[in-house]
Design a protein around this motif. Structure first.
Motif, PDB file in Angstrom:
ATOM      1  N   THR A 148       4.838   3.400  -3.042  1.00 17.80           N
ATOM      2  CA  THR A 148       5.609   4.804  -4.075  1.00 17.80           C
ATOM      3  C   THR A 148       6.859   5.534  -3.150  1.00 17.80           C
ATOM      4  N   PRO A 184      -0.450  10.787 -11.138  1.00 16.48           N
ATOM      5  CA  PRO A 184      -0.677   9.375 -11.211  1.00 16.48           C
ATOM      6  C   PRO A 184       0.420   9.378 -12.371  1.00 16.48           C
ATOM      7  N   TYR A 185       1.294   8.004 -12.166  1.00 20.84           N
ATOM      8  CA  TYR A 185       2.477   7.055 -13.086  1.00 20.84           C
ATOM      9  C   TYR A 185       2.010   7.229 -14.439  1.00 20.84           C
ATOM     10  N   GLU A 191       1.166  -1.078  -0.112  1.00 19.56           N
ATOM     11  CA  GLU A 191       0.108   0.001  -0.139  1.00 19.56           C
ATOM     12  C   GLU A 191       0.590   0.901  -0.219  1.00 19.56           C
ATOM     13  N   TRP A 195       5.228  -2.376  -9.500  1.00 20.08           N
ATOM     14  CA  TRP A 195       5.878  -1.595  -9.804  1.00 20.08           C
ATOM     15  C   TRP A 195       5.044  -1.337 -10.930  1.00 20.08           C
ATOM     16  N   PRO A 205       2.525   2.246  -8.913  1.00 13.08           N
ATOM     17  CA  PRO A 205       1.249   2.656  -7.844  1.00 13.08           C
ATOM     18  C   PRO A 205       1.050   3.482  -8.525  1.00 13.08           C
ATOM     19  N   GLU A 206      -0.474   3.550  -8.518  1.00 13.91           N
ATOM     20  CA  GLU A 206      -1.352   4.363  -8.854  1.00 13.91           C
ATOM     21  C   GLU A 206      -1.426   5.939  -8.980  1.00 13.91           C
ATOM     22  N   THR A 207      -0.553   6.214  -8.114  1.00 12.03           N
ATOM     23  CA  THR A 207       0.144   7.759  -7.846  1.00 12.03           C
ATOM     24  C   THR A 207       1.411   8.148  -6.778  1.00 12.03           C
ATOM     25  N   ASP A 208       1.913   8.660  -7.326  1.00 11.68           N
ATOM     26  CA  ASP A 208       2.681   9.300  -6.852  1.00 11.68           C
ATOM     27  C   ASP A 208       2.999  10.086  -5.774  1.00 11.68           C
TER      28      ASP A 208
END
Length: 780
Positions: free
Chosen positions: A385, A424-425, A382, A414, A416-419
Motif C-alpha cells: 500500500t 478499502p481501495y 504485505e 495492485w 491492496p485491500e486497504t490504503d
C-alpha cells in the motif's frame, strides 16, 4: 487454777505478708506516678527554666540535639520518626557568566587608553565569548570564540590554559566547517605522536582525555612498501571528519582528508577501501550512510592513497538530483571489465516500499565517470500500500521514465485491500493505476504505448462500472499525436505539465530556440513574454519565456537552451505577476549569478560532456572572487602562528587599500573581524594610538558583534573631569596671593595660584571643551 496460753491465728502470718506486699506495691506505684510526665500534648505555659543547646555541623542532619531542663521530673518524649519540613527557597537560575553592560563609545578617542592586558583579562574575554557562543549558537559566534582563543595562545602560549584553548579552538572551527579546524586536530595529534606522548594504537583513549565532545576511532590498513603503518582516523560527532596517518622510518605524518561534520544537519558517515584505478593500491571511499531530513543525492568522496598527501579523485559532474524521499546509501564493489573495479552506489528510498536508484562509478582517463541513474522498485507484498506514495513522488520529481518503472512494477501486486489510512481501495483501483501508466507513456514521448494502455481500459475495464473509462476516453479524444500532449495534459489527472513542456520541446525537432517557441505557441502553450539573454556568459544567448500553463494558474519562467541533441527546456521558478525580470548580480564575479530579488540568485550551469543545462540556486556572493577573503585569511593565520606583526601589518594595509576591499569586506561579512585584526596588530607593535582608533571603529560600527566585545575589553575610559574656573587676578604679577580674611570664620587657609582647580563632582560636567584628536574622529 490452771493457766492457759494464747495460740496465734494460723491466717495472721499470710495476712501480714499480703499487707506488706500491698504497701510495697503502693509505694512503687506512687513513685512511678510522680516520676512520669503528665501526658499533655501541648504545655499551656512556657517553662521557667529551659536550656537549648544546638550543635552546628558541616553536614546537614535530620536530627537536631535539643536539651530541655524545665524541672527534674519533666522530660520531653522523643519522636519515634524524625520529619524534615521543607522550607520555601528561591529557585536560582544558572548564569554562564556576567555579561558586559551595553554601552556606546565616547565621541573622542583621546578619552581612551589601552588596558594593561594580562592573563586574567584574556581569560575573562574568552569566558565572555564562550557564553555568547552558547547563547547565540551561530557560526559567527563560534568563529569569534575561536579567534579569541587563538589570540590567547598567541599572547600566553606558556600558560596552563593554553592547551585547553588550543583544543577548544580546533573544535569550534571544526563545528563551523572551517578548513583550519581539521588541520588543527591533525597538528595536535601529530605533535603528540612525534613527541612520544602516545602511540598510534592508543590514540582513542588519549584523545578522550582532551576532548569529550568528539569520539576518535582508528582503522588500520596494511602498509605499503616503505611504510611502517597506515591508519584512517575518524572524528565522530554530527557526522565525521577524516584524517590519514602514515608511519615511516622518517616519522609519522597526518593529513586532513575531509570534514563532513554538520551540527545543523546530523548524519552518519561510512567508508570502505577498493582498488578503483587498477594500480594495486586501494582507494578510500567516504560516503554518507544516511542524512535524516535530506532528500538530495549526495555523491561519495574518493581519495587516492598512493600519493602523499592523499588526493581526492575528480568525479564526473552530474545534474543535482532531489529524490523527494530520504535515501539510505549502500556501496558495493564489483569486478569491472579491466583491471580496475566498479563502485556501485545504491540509494534506497522508502523502506516500506523500497525503490533502488543505482549508479556505477568507474575510473576512466583520469576521471571517475558516472552512469545515469537506474531505478528499480522492490516492493514488499504485505506493505504494498505504501508504493502509491513512491509513485506520486516519482511522477513529481524523477521524470516520466523513472515513474514508468515504478508503475509497471506495481501492476502485478495492485491493489491492496486497504490504503495507508485503512480505508478499502475502490474496485476500479487497478484501472486507476493503468490510467496513470498510460499518461506517463505519453509524457515519455511513447505515444503507441500510451494509446494502447488507455484503450485497454476502455475495452477491458477491471469492473464494468469503472470510473476511469471516461477519463481515458477524454484523454485519447484530445491526444491524437504527440503534438497534442500539452493540451491533453491540461485537463487530465496525474499529468505533470512541466514534464509535458520539456517533452514538447524535445519533440519539436527545432534547431533554434525561436522555432521551439513558435512550435509551443502553435500547440496550446500560452506565452506571456519572451526574450534573449546570455545566462552563462558563453557568448551564445539563450531564450527565456514566461508561460501560463493553463487558465488561472501561476506563471512560470523557463529558459530554452541549445544543446548538441536539439533544444532543451529548463524550468527556473514560478513567476509572480509584476515581478522583475532576472538581472546580473553586481559586482560581477568569475561565474555569472542572476537574481530575481536581493540575497538569492541562480547560476545557469551545463554538464561538460553533454552540455545539458540545469539551475543551481546559490547565495548571491557564491561566485564572487575571493582575493580579499583569501588574502585576509592567510594573513590572519600568519599572525596567529607567530609571524612578525610588522610583516602582518604590511599585508593588512595592502588589502585595506585595495579597490575591492570595501565591497568584499561587506559581502563576505568580515569588516568587524578585519578591523579588529588590524587593531590587534597595532597593539602588538606598541602603536597605541592606532590600536585605540581601530578598536573604537569596531565598537562604533559593529556594536553587536562579538569583536566589539573583545575591543571594549581592551580599552580603559577616562572621561574629562569637571573643572571650575576661578578668576585670575590681572593687577599683579606675583605668583601667589594670600587671601584677605573675611568676616566669616575660614575653614582653611591656603595660597592662591592662578591656575585651574579641579572640583570633584558626582555627575561629571565639562566646562572646558577640549579640542578633538588630530584628524576627524571615526564616526560610523
Amino acid at each position: 487454777m490452771a493457766n492457759g496460753s494464747t495460740k496465734p491465728s494460723p491466717i495472721l502470718i499470710p495476712v501480714l505478708i499480703l499487707f506488706g506486699l500491698a504497701v510495697v506495691l503502693f509505694l512503687f506505684m506512687s513513685l512511678r506516678f510522680f516520676s512520669q510526665t503528665p501526658e499533655s500534648p501541648t504545655p499551656t505555659h512556657s517553662p521557667a527554666f529551659v536550656t537549648v543547646t544546638s550543635h552546628p555541623t558541616l553536614t546537614p542532619s535530620n536530627t537536631s540535639t535539643i536539651t530541655l531542663t524545665p524541672r527534674p521530673t519533666w522530660t520531653l518524649r522523643p519522636s519515634s520518626t524524625s520529619t524534615r519540613t521543607p522550607l520555601p527557597t528561591s529557585t536560582s537560575t544558572s548564569t554562564l557568566i556576567r555579561t558586559i553592560t551595553p554601552a556606546k563609545p565616547d565621541n573622542y578617542n583621546t578619552f581612551y587608553e589601552l588596558k594593561p592586558w594580562d592573563f586574567a583579562e584574556q581569560s575573562h574575554s574568552i569566558e565572555l565569548l564562550n557564553a555568547n557562543a552558547v547563547l547565540a549558537h551561530s557560526d559567527s559566534a563560534y568563529n569569534a570564540l575561536a579567534y579569541d582563543e587563538s589570540e590567547g595562545n598567541l599572547r600566553f602560549h606558556e600558560a596552563l590554559e593554553a592547551t585547553t584553548w588550543q583544543w577548544d579552538r580546533a573544535y569550534n572551527l571544526l563545528r563551523i566547517n572551517d578548513p583550519l579546524g581539521i588541520a588543527l586536530y591533525a597538528d595536535l595529534i601529530q605533535s603528540a605522536v612525534m613527541s612520544g606522548q602516545v602511540r598510534a594504537e592508543d590514540l582513542p583513549a588519549w584523545f578522550s582525555s582532551y576532548e569529550t565532545r568528539i569520539v576518535l576511532d582508528v582503522s588500520p590498513l596494511p602498509p605499503q612498501p616503505g611504510e611502517l603503518g597506515r591508519e584512517l582516523i575518524e572524528l565522530k560527532s554530527e557526522g565525521s571528519a577524516f584524517l590519514w596517518l602514515v608511519e615511516s622510518p622518517n616519522g609519522t605524518s597526518i593529513y586532513p582528508l575531509i570534514n563532513d561534520i554538520n551540527f545543523s544537519q546530523p548524519h552518519v558517515n561510512a567508508f570502505r577501501y577498493a582498488d578503483l584505478t587498477g594500480d594495486s593500491s586501494p582507494e578510500l571511499v567516504i560516503y554518507r550512510l544516511e542524512t535524516p531530513g535530506v532528500t538530495l543525492l549526495v555523491p561519495p568522496h574518493l581519495f587516492d592513497l598512493s600519493v602523499t598527501p592523499p588526493a581526492e579523485l575528480p568525479i564526473q559532474e552530474q545534474d543535482p538530483m532531489d529524490f523527494g524521499l530520504e535515501p539510505r546509501t549502500e556501496v558495493e564493489v564489483i569486478t569491472g571489465t579491466l583491471s580496475s573495479s566498479i563502485l556501485r552506489v545504491t540509494s534506497v528510498l522508502s523502506p516500506a516500499c523500497p525503490a533502488h536508484v543505482t549508479q556505477d562509478y568507474t575510473w576512466k582517463d583520469s576521471l571517475i565517470t558516472v552512469t545515469p541513474l537506474e531505478y528499480k522498485l522492490v516492493p514488499v507484498y504485505e506493505l504494498r500500500t505504501f508504493c502509491e506514495g513512491v509513485l506520486d513522488t516519482a511522477s513529481a520529481s524523477w521524470g516520466p521514465e523513472a515513474a514508468i518503472t515504478v508503475a509497471t512494477s506495481m501492476l502485478t501486486i495492485w491493489p491492496p485491500e486497504t490504503d495507508a489510512q485503512g480505508f478499502p481501495y475502490p474496485a476500479d483501483a487497478y484501472d486507476q493505476l493503468r490510467y496513470r501508466l498510460g499518461v506517463l507513456y505519453a509524457l515519455a514521448d511513447q505515444p503507441d504505448k500510451a494509446i494502447s494502455t488507455l484503450q485497454e481500459i476502455i475495452d477491458n475495464p477491471i469492473v464494468p462500472e469503472s470510473s476511469w473509462v471516461k477519463p481515458a476516453e477524454e484523454f485519447l479524444h484530445t491526444y491524437q499525436s504527440p503534438d497534442d500532449l500539452y493540451v491533453a495534459c491540461q485537463q487530465a489527472q496525474y499529468c505533470n505539465l512541466r514534464d509535458a513542456m520539456q517533452t514538447m520541446v524535445q519533440h519539436s525537432s527545432a534547431s533554434v530556440t525561436a522555432e521551439a517557441v513558435q512550435y509551443l505557441q502553435t500547440h496550446g502553450i500560452i506565452t506571456r513574454s519572451s526574450g534573449l539573454l546570455d545566462f552563462d556568459a558563453d557568448g551564445q544567448q539563450e531564450r527565456w519565456m514566461i508561460i501560463q500553463p493553463k487558465p488561472g494558474a501561476k506563471l512560470e519562467y523557463w529558459i530554452l537552451s541549445q544543446i548538441p541533441l536539439g533544444i532543451q527546456a529548463v524550468f527556473v521558478k514560478l513567476f509572480e505577476a509584476g515581478e522583475s525580470l532576472p538581472y546580473f548580480h553586481e559586482p560581477a564575479g568569475t561565474v555569472p549569478v542572476l537574481q530575481f530579488e536581493l540575497q538569492q540568485g541562480f547560476i545557469f550551469k551545463r554538464l561538460p560532456e553533454t552540455l545539458e543545462a540545469y539551475i543551481q540556486w546559490v547565495d548571491v556572493e557564491y561566485a564572487r572572487p575571493t582575493i580579499i577573503l583569501d588574502g585576509y585569511q592567510q594573513t590572519l593565520n600568519n599572525l596567529m602562528s607567530g609571524t612578525d606583526p610588522s610583516v602582518v601589518l604590511t599585508s593588512l594595509l595592502e588589502l585595506y587599500n585595495s579597490p575591492r576591499f570595501k565591497g568584499d569586506c561587506i559581502a563576505f561579512n568580515i569588516c568587524d573581524q578585519f578591523h579588529y585584526t588590524l587593531a590587534l596588530t597595532y597593539d602588538l607593535l606598541g602603536q597605541q594610538g592606532n590600536a585605540i582608533d581601530e578598536y573604537l571603529w569596531v565598537w562604533r560600527n559593529y556594536g553587536q558583534s562579538p569583536y566589539a566585545t573583545m575591543a571594549r575589553l581592551k580599552l580603559n575610559h577616562f572621561p574629562l573631569p569637571t573643572y571650575t574656573h576661578t578668576p585670575i587676578p590681572t593687577s599683579t604679577t606675583a605668583p601667589t596671593h594670600t587671601p584677605t580674611p573675611t568676616t566669616q570664620t575660614p575653614t582653611s587657609t591656603a595660597s592662591f595660584t592662578p591656575s585651574i582647580t579641579p572640583t570633584p563632582s558626582a555627575t561629571p560636567t565639562v566646562s572646558v571643551t577640549p579640542s578633538p584628536t588630530k584628524g576627524p574622529p571615526i564616526i560610523p
